[in-house]
Design a protein around this motif. Structure first.
Motif, PDB file in Angstrom:
ATOM      1  N   TYR A 273      -7.556 -37.564  -8.165  1.00 28.24           N
ATOM      2  CA  TYR A 273      -8.889 -37.504  -8.749  1.00 28.24           C
ATOM      3  C   TYR A 273      -9.551 -36.216  -8.290  1.00 28.24           C
ATOM      4  CZ  TYR A 273      -8.207 -42.362  -9.969  1.00 28.24           C
ATOM      5  OH  TYR A 273      -7.718 -43.523 -10.497  1.00 28.24           O
TER       6      TYR A 273
ATOM      7  N   GLU B 251     -12.016 -34.673  -7.299  1.00 29.00           N
ATOM      8  CA  GLU B 251     -13.382 -34.861  -6.829  1.00 29.00           C
ATOM      9  C   GLU B 251     -13.547 -34.195  -5.474  1.00 29.00           C
ATOM     10  OE1 GLU B 251     -13.337 -39.530  -8.376  1.00 29.00           O
ATOM     11  OE2 GLU B 251     -13.819 -39.042  -6.293  1.00 29.00           O
TER      12      GLU B 251
ATOM     13  N   ALA C 244      -6.252 -37.671 -12.526  1.00 32.86           N
ATOM     14  CA  ALA C 244      -7.390 -38.475 -12.955  1.00 32.86           C
ATOM     15  C   ALA C 244      -6.991 -39.636 -13.853  1.00 32.86           C
ATOM     16  CB  ALA C 244      -8.413 -37.616 -13.665  1.00 32.86           C
ATOM     17  N   ASP C 245      -7.025 -39.496 -15.148  1.00 31.04           N
ATOM     18  CA  ASP C 245      -6.637 -40.609 -16.002  1.00 31.04           C
ATOM     19  C   ASP C 245      -5.515 -40.182 -16.924  1.00 31.04           C
ATOM     20  OD1 ASP C 245      -9.507 -40.235 -18.166  1.00 31.04           O
ATOM     21  OD2 ASP C 245      -8.201 -38.805 -17.168  1.00 31.04           O
TER      22      ASP C 245
END
Lengths: 136, 136
Positions: free
Chosen positions: A88, A90, B131-132
């Motif tokens: 992710y 982030e 992420a996705d």
DNA sequence: CTGTATCCCGTACGATACTG
DNA sequence: CAGTATCGTACGGGATACAG
């Protein structure tokens, strides 16, 4: 084992081929190597059942492991196709680990190993065998 | 057979074991240790099927192994209860090795491992996941 | 939080020689 | 034939410090 001819894949789909003791042993060795790492089984069992854990959660779930070893084993398992790593983007960083379907599929086999091992403990203790013995 | 939430332990009757990820991992580790020796699988596959081999025959069947390693691995497997050693008090010495019933019983599980590994090679190649992702 | 980079050590394994 | 004994080495893994 006289194999002068190569029986190429004439078999109707899928059948791997003849396994000699040698080739079978070699294959299984490769497989075991994938599982042999000091922490791989711990990781596996933490992730079995579709669980999703981030790096720090794995660290906590397996207290004895160091970051170096954890990441190393995870990377190897990822390279082998057992583990999936999802990043992710982030701040702070977040990375989640799961088993692939194939990784999950190992579960029944490990179960089978456990059952096999369990059998031994219900068995009589063997003794030295000299010449002819009635032992099994 | 695609159970996504398979439990590792069966609780019905008398089965003493609640298996946490930790204890399960530990048990399987112990089992793998029994198979991890450099030559144990070779020995196993030479003896599978009830075959009976003497020391020198095993040496010939596994050319790369040294006497030291062969005897070492055999002794460990004997101690673990997988291998049976039968001594013939003759001159010259004669010793035969076979698998115990329990040792033989490992065969299906190793087969299961081979099948598991074979599955991977028919699988799509995974990519980096950020992420996705729609991967499984 | 999620990793890299070093240094260090035990041990599993190999090579070789010897023995009952 | 069926093992022991000894020595040397490669490598998996632990501890620790550092980085994006």
């Amino acid at each position: 084992m006289t194999r002068t001819h190569e029986k190429v894949s004439y078999a109707p789909e899928g059948k791997p081929a003849e396994l000699t003791p040698i080739s079978a042993a070699a294959r299984v060795e490769k497989i075991l190597k994938m599982l042999e790492g000091r922490w791989k089984l711990s990781i596996l069992f933490q992730l079995f059942g579709g669980k999703v854990l981030r790096f720090s959660e794995l660290e906590r779930a397996i207290p004895a492991v160091s970051q170096k070893m954890l990441i190393q084993q995870l990377r190897q398992m990822e390279a082998d196709g057992m583990v999936r790593r999802v990043i992710y983007p982030e701040v702070p960083p977040k990375v989640e680990y799961t088993l692939t379907r194939w990784g999950q599929a190992l579960c029944p086999t490990l179960d089978s190993l456990l059952k096999w091992a369990a059998v031994r403990d219900e068995l009589p203790v063997p003794a030295e065998s000299v010449a002819d013995d009635a032992g099994l």
